[in-house]
Write an enzyme that holds these catalytic residues in place. Structure first.
Site, PDB file in Angstrom:
ATOM      1  N   VAL A 289       7.873 -38.512  15.930  1.00  0.00           N
ATOM      2  CA  VAL A 289       6.575 -39.058  15.810  1.00  0.00           C
ATOM      3  C   VAL A 289       5.755 -37.984  15.189  1.00  0.00           C
ATOM      4  CG1 VAL A 289       6.102 -38.516  18.282  1.00  0.00           C
ATOM      5  CG2 VAL A 289       4.716 -40.241  16.974  1.00  0.00           C
TER       6      VAL A 289
ATOM      7  N   TYR B 105      15.072 -39.881   6.274  1.00  0.00           N
ATOM      8  CA  TYR B 105      16.241 -39.114   7.226  1.00  0.00           C
ATOM      9  C   TYR B 105      17.337 -38.896   6.359  1.00  0.00           C
ATOM     10  CZ  TYR B 105      13.414 -40.580  11.255  1.00  0.00           C
ATOM     11  OH  TYR B 105      12.738 -40.838  12.351  1.00  0.00           O
TER      12      TYR B 105
ATOM     13  N   PRO C 186      12.395 -49.359   9.655  1.00  0.00           N
ATOM     14  CA  PRO C 186      12.510 -49.960   8.179  1.00  0.00           C
ATOM     15  C   PRO C 186      11.392 -48.911   7.376  1.00  0.00           C
ATOM     16  CG  PRO C 186      12.128 -51.835   9.605  1.00  0.00           C
ATOM     17  CD  PRO C 186      12.003 -50.632  10.422  1.00  0.00           C
TER      18      PRO C 186
ATOM     19  N   CYS D 209       2.260 -33.531   5.644  1.00  0.00           N
ATOM     20  CA  CYS D 209       1.990 -32.371   5.164  1.00  0.00           C
ATOM     21  C   CYS D 209       3.272 -31.414   5.849  1.00  0.00           C
ATOM     22  CB  CYS D 209       0.729 -31.696   5.720  1.00  0.00           C
ATOM     23  SG  CYS D 209       0.350 -31.694   7.378  1.00  0.00           S
TER      24      CYS D 209
END
Lengths: 151, 151
Positions: A89, A131, A125, A97
């Site tokens: 998170v 990743y 989604p 950034c």
């Protein structure tokens, strides 16, 4: 809190780098974690349970701008053969950034230091592209993630 | 080894129930685990690492016919919010007579005793129907399992 490094601005960042600090401490204040999670709309949890979950995680990374937690991720696992990443998170005002990259790199570096051969996660989604930048692939060899929520 | 119960024949089983015992012990002999895993073609691992991984798991279930391990599964997690099931395996000569059901039920009952709200796993191709029997669903809300293997 153990601080293990100072954030370096990603090469491609277009934003000015805030003065961020990185922590690998597990003994975070539950309120700081909850505040960050609430900033992206996640529901609050019992503080004692948050502390227990952090303590039982095999790796925890948090990123701080002064005393405000702006990024977080943790991993569970057996410290030998596998680890699973949860709760990646970034505070909305710090997104786009490089904070997410920073959190993931720190967490993966820590997991790699244990020589854990397999790291997994469950990608919401639209996040799989993020990743994939770290070497993750979706459903290799047809393996599918499955979930069971307790009623 | 702690034995927590005697296997009961599943109602729909067509096969005679062997005299199976259930264990929730983590301090299993690595050779017994490896022998079972080798029976389904999984590669052998360093015994000390196997012991460490078992000890670091939050729940371990093994099923025994006398001194032969015939079924096994384990879970990692934070003991609070989530658990992930790994290494569900049944010795080939004991497949299709309820041992897999037994292993999964024992493991899920133990995880449920901790009030863990979310249990996940990664299902090999063709096995998702088996896990759906326990309430698992595939890719809920488009969440996808992702994997990163260390080079």
């Amino acid at each position: 809190m153990v601080l293990s490094g100072i954030w370096k601005r990603p090469e491609n960042s277009k934003d000015p780098p805030p003065d961020l600090r990185i922590s690998h401490a597990k003994d975070l204040e539950p309120d700081a974690v909850q505040d960050l999670c609430a900033s992206v709309g996640w529901s609050r949890r019992e503080p004692l349970l948050v502390s227990k979950a952090l303590n039982n995680s095999v790796a925890v990374v948090s990123v701080w701008d002064k005393d405000v937690m702006v990024g977080f991720a943790r991993a569970t696992g057996d410290m030998v053969f596998n680890a699973t990443i949860w709760d990646v998170v970034v505070r909305p005002s710090y997104q786009r950034c490089g904070v997410g990259l920073l959190v993931m790199r720190e967490l993966l570096t820590e997991l790699d230091s244990f020589d854990i051969p397999l790291v997994t996660l469950y990608a919401d989604p639209g996040t799989d592209g993020f990743y994939k930048r770290f070497g993750f692939c979706t459903d290799p060899s047809g393996v599918r993630g499955m979930f069971r929520e307790k009623l």
